[in-house]
Every structure is written in C-alpha cells, then in structure tokens.
Design a protein around this motif. Sequence first.
Motif, short mmCIF file in Angstrom:
data_model
loop_
_atom_site.label_atom_id
_atom_site.label_comp_id
_atom_site.label_asym_id
_atom_site.label_seq_id
_atom_site.Cartn_x
_atom_site.Cartn_y
_atom_site.Cartn_z
N SER A 10 -14.09 -42.46 -22.03
CA SER A 10 -13.87 -42.66 -20.52
C SER A 10 -14.55 -41.68 -19.56
CB SER A 10 -12.49 -42.56 -20.24
OG SER A 10 -12.09 -42.88 -19.00
N LEU B 259 -10.58 -42.93 -27.00
CA LEU B 259 -10.91 -43.45 -25.76
C LEU B 259 -10.99 -42.45 -24.60
CD1 LEU B 259 -8.31 -46.50 -26.22
CD2 LEU B 259 -10.86 -46.56 -26.01
N GLY B 260 -10.11 -41.30 -24.60
CA GLY B 260 -10.27 -40.58 -23.62
C GLY B 260 -11.58 -39.83 -23.46
N ASP C 109 -14.04 -41.83 -16.18
CA ASP C 109 -13.04 -41.94 -15.15
C ASP C 109 -12.05 -40.81 -15.38
OD1 ASP C 109 -11.47 -42.13 -12.91
OD2 ASP C 109 -10.29 -43.91 -13.53
N ASN D 2 -9.11 -40.00 -14.25
CA ASN D 2 -7.72 -40.42 -14.27
C ASN D 2 -7.25 -41.16 -15.39
OD1 ASN D 2 -7.25 -39.48 -11.74
ND2 ASN D 2 -7.81 -41.11 -10.84
N LYS D 3 -8.29 -42.00 -15.92
CA LYS D 3 -7.93 -42.72 -17.19
C LYS D 3 -8.17 -41.72 -18.27
CE LYS D 3 -9.60 -47.35 -16.51
NZ LYS D 3 -10.54 -48.45 -17.02
N LYS D 4 -8.95 -40.65 -18.48
CA LYS D 4 -9.34 -39.75 -19.35
C LYS D 4 -8.09 -38.94 -19.42
CE LYS D 4 -12.90 -37.61 -20.25
NZ LYS D 4 -13.98 -37.08 -20.56
N TYR D 5 -7.34 -38.72 -18.23
CA TYR D 5 -6.03 -37.81 -18.30
C TYR D 5 -4.89 -38.49 -18.96
CZ TYR D 5 -1.99 -35.19 -16.40
OH TYR D 5 -0.99 -34.45 -16.54
N LYS D 6 -4.67 -39.95 -18.53
CA LYS D 6 -3.85 -40.68 -18.97
C LYS D 6 -3.87 -41.01 -20.60
CE LYS D 6 -2.77 -43.04 -14.75
NZ LYS D 6 -2.90 -44.37 -14.38
N TYR D 7 -5.14 -41.05 -20.81
CA TYR D 7 -5.68 -41.10 -22.55
C TYR D 7 -4.99 -39.96 -23.40
CZ TYR D 7 -7.87 -45.48 -22.03
OH TYR D 7 -8.34 -46.86 -21.72
#
Length: 157
Positions: A28, A24-25, A30, A32-37
């Motif tokens: 992605s 998922l990362g 985005d 920010n989303k990539k960092y969270k994943y």
Amino acid sequence: LRGAAALVIIGLIFDFFGTFLTGLGLRSTDPNKKYKYYRVAIYALILSLIALLLAAIIYPVQFSKDLANDSADADDDGDGVPDDEDEDDDNDGIDDDDEAGGARTYTFGFGYGATWGSIILIFASVVLLICDRESEEIFYKERQVEEEEEEEENGEA
C-alpha cells in the motif's frame, strides 16, 4: 493432545492472515491504509503467537499425563494377557528379557522444535512490525510538514 493440535491449527490460520495483511501493508502507498493493515496484522500475529505458545506448553504436559496414566497392568499388545504377567509385551515372538536394547525413551521430535522456532520468529516479526509502523508514521508526518511548507512558499511568492 487434540486441544494442542487445535491450537496449532488456529495459530497457523492467524499467522497466514497476519502475513497476508503485512504484505498488503507493504504494498500500500496510502499511509492510512498501511497503518490499518499493519495494526490488524500485529493483532493477528499476537493471537497466533499466543495460540502457538499455549500449544507448545500444553503438548508436553498432556503427553506426560498420558504416559503417567498408562498403567502397568494394561494389555498394550492385545493378546489378552496383562503386561505385568506377559513375557512378550510387544507381541513380536521374542521374550522381553531376550530383546536387545533398554527401556523405552520418549523424546520430542523436529516438529516440537520447529514450533518453538516459529514462535520466536513470529515474536520477532511482531516487534519489527511495531517498529516499522512507527517509522512510517514519522516519515508520513515529515513528508506532510514539508509539503505544507512548500505550499506556503508557493503561496507567498
């Protein structure tokens, strides 16, 4: 041995979860989303690494304990005669003295080696995820600075 098996199952579940989040990362766009994943994937893979490492250590220790607890006067073949008095311990109809071959030897099979191989690969994937996450942050910050500079140039003209 059941504890080691439970740890392997837990490790596999966390490994699949971490792999899914890594995918998922990667998908992605985005940052920010990539960092969270990536962050959650790193934690999941570290938990998987710990569970598999514990299982790979506990299994041979528990296996050797079970072998040591196997007493010499037990009745392994179930014929009612203790093994230290029984001439045919494996109940195959041939006296143990007449059988070809030496004493039993126990070795760890392919699965144990594959477990250590997966531990090494999971460790490498965690290191690579940490490195990739930092490079994404640098790229995002460079891109953000360039966009701000372009906005300032367009605003001044």
